[in-house]
Enzyme design. Structure first.
Site, mmCIF file in Angstrom:
data_model
loop_
_atom_site.group_PDB
_atom_site.id
_atom_site.type_symbol
_atom_site.label_atom_id
_atom_site.label_comp_id
_atom_site.label_asym_id
_atom_site.label_seq_id
_atom_site.Cartn_x
_atom_site.Cartn_y
_atom_site.Cartn_z
ATOM 1 N N ASP A 269 17.376 -77.800 -18.037
ATOM 2 C CA ASP A 269 18.275 -77.385 -19.107
ATOM 3 C C ASP A 269 19.703 -77.713 -18.662
ATOM 4 O O ASP A 269 19.934 -78.194 -17.550
ATOM 5 C CB ASP A 269 18.083 -75.905 -19.469
ATOM 6 C CG ASP A 269 18.544 -75.624 -20.910
ATOM 7 O OD1 ASP A 269 19.317 -76.446 -21.460
ATOM 8 O OD2 ASP A 269 18.160 -74.583 -21.490
HETATM 9 C C1 BGC Z 1 19.883 -74.917 -24.401
HETATM 10 C C2 BGC Z 1 18.809 -75.909 -24.742
HETATM 11 C C3 BGC Z 1 19.413 -77.110 -25.412
HETATM 12 C C4 BGC Z 1 20.439 -77.710 -24.466
HETATM 13 C C5 BGC Z 1 21.081 -78.963 -25.003
HETATM 14 C C6 BGC Z 1 21.044 -75.555 -23.654
HETATM 15 O O1 BGC Z 1 22.132 -74.702 -23.567
HETATM 16 O O2 BGC Z 1 19.321 -73.865 -23.653
HETATM 17 O O3 BGC Z 1 17.857 -75.309 -25.568
HETATM 18 O O4 BGC Z 1 18.424 -78.040 -25.751
HETATM 19 O O5 BGC Z 1 21.465 -76.751 -24.261
HETATM 20 O O6 BGC Z 1 21.936 -78.723 -26.039
#
Ligand code: BGC
Length: 739
Positions: A269
């Site tokens: 993530d």
């Molecule tokens: C989130 C993810 C997301 C990623 C990209 C993160 O903060 O937890 O779910 O896909 O950002 O935007």
């Protein structure tokens, strides 16, 4: 659907393997590390450093660039100007639509309609792919059992089985029949795993999940996504039992690769690898990179610990280059499956326009099917258009083109939005008198200055329609709430309107289940739309005026008060379950009541032990009756199928759709089991008076659970079954598993 470009033949797996091997053979270690690095785009700008990184093969994927010309320019640098010509993979959070926005995933799940979710994901994929996005970070399949957690808006509810069925449908929709089609986008099952159990409903928080619970509640939807062919996984931000997911080898390697045989790639993530240090697991970025690699995280999102340290980690012998090769192969395999080597560029002219009439129609259908009718005293709904003279339209959510879209709508186009007020104004032009009063500017406002006007409008009206709830920013990532009541002075607004004596219809738009115990008695009819997306207005009006009959059912339990959370239907029984006989509210306790006078069972003294609305619940404008529940064979062995039949009859006066739900319980097991588990469901549409025999067939294997040794097991004995319209269904029977 929606794509006019000619297709290319799907690349064969053997050719993909050969290509991947050949490329890896020609790559420097730095280029390999480049394939493992994802960086953020810059909304139509290409910085010198980004251009340089792409040309030198120092980046494999770009997130958040949706300007198609920029996408193509970057792709051209990668394909034509880098040494190896490996195409970039462009990713974006396409969560519940792109320009055309569908209801939030939690809302969509309340349709219990996999086909609808599949079509919605297909539409989203087509719109996203037309801008060069070939990878979405969806579906989010975390089990959400705590509505304080803002990300319940993104999940598919509290139930592992239903989440799995719907996750698979979303994967099929995003990825299409052939991942290499220009309109297919790779899906990403996230956040692996256990994120939904964040302590206290606070985002990013620690989770403690025993392995048996992980395997029976949190992992099944991921497995269902994998079985549907999901191309990628994303690691969770959260700490699981002391080992953050981004360094958790048990999850990423033992379960995902070895047990399940996943051969796509895992992305971290956002900065979750560099955050391993913040968790307190590692002492430096170098150690974080090593820990994530050892766990099995292939691609790093946004932070760059791999870029900074992998070459040295390999040189020092701490990480084998073969490990890096395997990670690169995972990434290249997905790029090849997407057909990016054959067709790296995007031709927007090959796609139908975004937000076209078909897409809006689908968004409307989705908003209708996601809506759940929670209360309808005296059959106030549907409103009778002929008998209504004057309607008061009150509340801060009646005309909010952006807010109705909900969370995660980076590309949502509020100009496409049709609000409830827009739709009501059309009725005004047909002679209905409207008084429109906001009452409160924002859902979270505390001031009551606007109440007088709301009261006056309500007093003069035949019915008051109150559009209340939460702005989009009150749910979603990092937007958690400690108090689940309607925010601001909305309860007070409803009460003021109620005091006029005019019937009160509340249309709720929120990103989560709310605690409505304190206000429910002041509401005659309650229609929950969640954040319904682009077509909130037409959908709301269709439902309120009976052009459509509500058919949605809750996939998340509505607590009475926040303190009941977590409260979900699949809880365990405990040794002292509450009963009507043992329950007493504290207001009924006599002065000086003894410690032993409250029944000593599992409940709170200041509320009831049941939820306000249970999982699976939802009313219709008609009614359904269940009868003749039978099991074909009352005794089954573990290799058999179970066949359950039930007759469902529409006992009302309108055509309606019922979601028929089958629940089981294993009342005696070597590891205690939930009091109910959803095992199957079916949407059935019946005309007034019509009945239908429904058959559910499932292998006995579907009743398995992780035993004490964590192996899936099924034990001889009685199984209880119920079929009905919600998780408290009372029509039940039993069968016996022999040997
Ligand atoms: C989130 C993810 C997301 C990623 C990209 C993160 O903060 O937890 O779910 O896909 O950002 O935007």
């Amino acid at each position: 659907m929606d794509l006019v470009a000619p297709s290319i033949p799907a690349p064969a797996e053997a050719d993909i393997d050969a290509l991947v091997r050949e490329l890896i053979g020609r790559m420097t270690l730095a280029e390999k590390v480049g394939q493992l690095q994802q960086v953020a785009g810059n909304s139509g700008q290409i910085s010198d450093s980004l251009a340089q990184a792409v040309r030198t093969g120092a980046v494999g994927s770009i997130i958040n660039e949706v300007d198609v010309d920029t996408v193509n320019r970057l792709q051209q640098m990668a394909v034509d100007e880098s040494q190896l010509g490996i195409p970039l993979l462009f990713g974006r959070d396409v969560i519940h639509g792109f320009e055309t926005v569908l209801p939030i995933p939690l809302g969509l799940s309340c349709s219990w309609d996999p086909d609808l979710l599949q079509r919605g994901a297909r539409m989203s994929a087509v719109e996203a792919a037309s801008s060069g996005v070939r990878w979405t970070f969806a579906p989010m399949v975390d089990i959400g059992r705590d509505p304080r957690w803002g990300r319940v808006a993104e999940c598919l509810g509290e139930d592992p089985y239903l989440s799995g069925v719907l996750a698979a449908a979303l994967v099929r929709g995003f990825q299409g029949d052939d991942l290499s089609s220009a309109s297919s986008i790779a899906a990403c099952a996230k956040h692996f795993a256990g994120y939904g159990a964040s302590e206290g409903g606070r985002d990013y928080n620690t989770t403690h999940i025993p392995e048996g619970e992980l395997r029976s509640v949190h992992l099944p939807p991921f497995k269902a996504a994998l079985d549907a062919g999901v191309a990628t996984f994303m690691a969770s931000f959260s700490d699981l039992n002391g080992i953050p997911a981004s360094a958790n080898r048990f999850l990423m390697t033992d379960v995902l690769r070895r047990e399940w045989g996943f051969d796509g790639f895992v992305v971290s993530d956002w900065e979750s690898i560099s955050q391993l240090r913040v968790h307190g697991l590692t002492g430096s970025d170098r150690e974080s990179a090593a820990a994530a690699i050892e766990a099995g995280i292939d691609m790093e999102m946004e932070s760059s610990t791999y870029r900074a340290h992998v070459e040295e980690l390999v040189a020092s012998g701490l990480i084998d280059e073969e490990t890096i090769d395997a990670m690169v192969a995972n990434v290249l395999r997905v790029k090849a499956r997407l057909g990016l080597f054959e067709r790296p560029f995007t031709d927007p002219a090959a796609f139908s326009s975004r937000g076209n009439a078909d897409h809006l129609q689908l968004a409307r259908e989705a908003a209708v099917r996601s809506a759940v009718l929670l209360k309808n005293d005296g059959d106030l709904l549907p409103l009778n258009r002929e008998r209504l003279r004057r309607v008061a339209v009150i509340g801060p959510m009646a005309d909010e083109p952006q807010e109705q879209l909900g969370t995660w709508v980076f590309d949502g186009n509020p100009q496409l939005s049709q609000t409830p007020l827009d739709a009501l104004l059309e009725l005004e032009s047909q002679g209905l008198m409207l008084d429109v009063v906001r009452g409160l500017e924002l859902t979270r406002d505390e001031g009551e200055a606007g109440f007088e006007a709301a009261e006056a409008a309500a007093r003069a009206a035949d019915v008051a329609l109150l559009f209340v709830g939460e702005e989009a920013v009150l749910s979603g990532e990092a937007h958690c709430r400690a108090d689940l009541r309607l925010p601001g002075a909305q309860e007070a607004l409803i009460r003021r309107v109620r005091a006029t004596g005019t019937p009160v219809v509340v249309v709720l738009m929120s990103g989560r289940a709310l605690a409505l115990d304190g206000i429910i008695d002041d509401i005659d009819a309650l229609l929950c739309l969640w954040h319904p997306g682009t077509m909130a207005g037409p959908a709301a009006i269709d439902l309120l005026f009976g052009n459509e009959t509500p058919s949605g059912k809750l996939t998340t339990t509505f607590p009475r008060v926040t303190g009941q959370v977590p409260i979900y239907y699949g809880q365990r029984n405990t040794g002292r379950p509450p009963t009507p006989e043992t329950y007493v509210h504290m207001r009924d306790l006599p002065r000086g009541a003894s410690q032993l006078s409250t029944g000593n069972t599992s409940y709170h003294l200041d509320t009831h032990y049941t939820p306000l609305f249970p999982f699976g619940f939802g009313l219709s404008y008609t009614s359904f009756a269940y009868s003749q529940l039978t099991c074909d064979t009352p005794e089954v062995s573990r290799h058999d199928d179970i066949c359950v039949r039930v007759t469902v009859r529409n006992t009302g006066s309108r055509t309606g759709t019922e979601v028929v739900q089958l629940y089981t319980r294993d009342p005696v097991a070597s590891v205690t089991r939930p009091v109910r588990e959803l095992k199957r469901f079916m949407r059935v549409t019946l005309d007034p008076g019509a009945s239908q025999e429904i058959e559910f067939r499932l292998p006995v294997y579907d009743l398995c659970f992780p035993g004490r040794d964590m192996k899936m097991t099924i034990e001889p004995g009685v199984i209880e079954l119920w079929v009905g319209g919600n998780s408290q269904a009372s029509l039940g029977t039993t069968l016996t598993i022999v040997s």
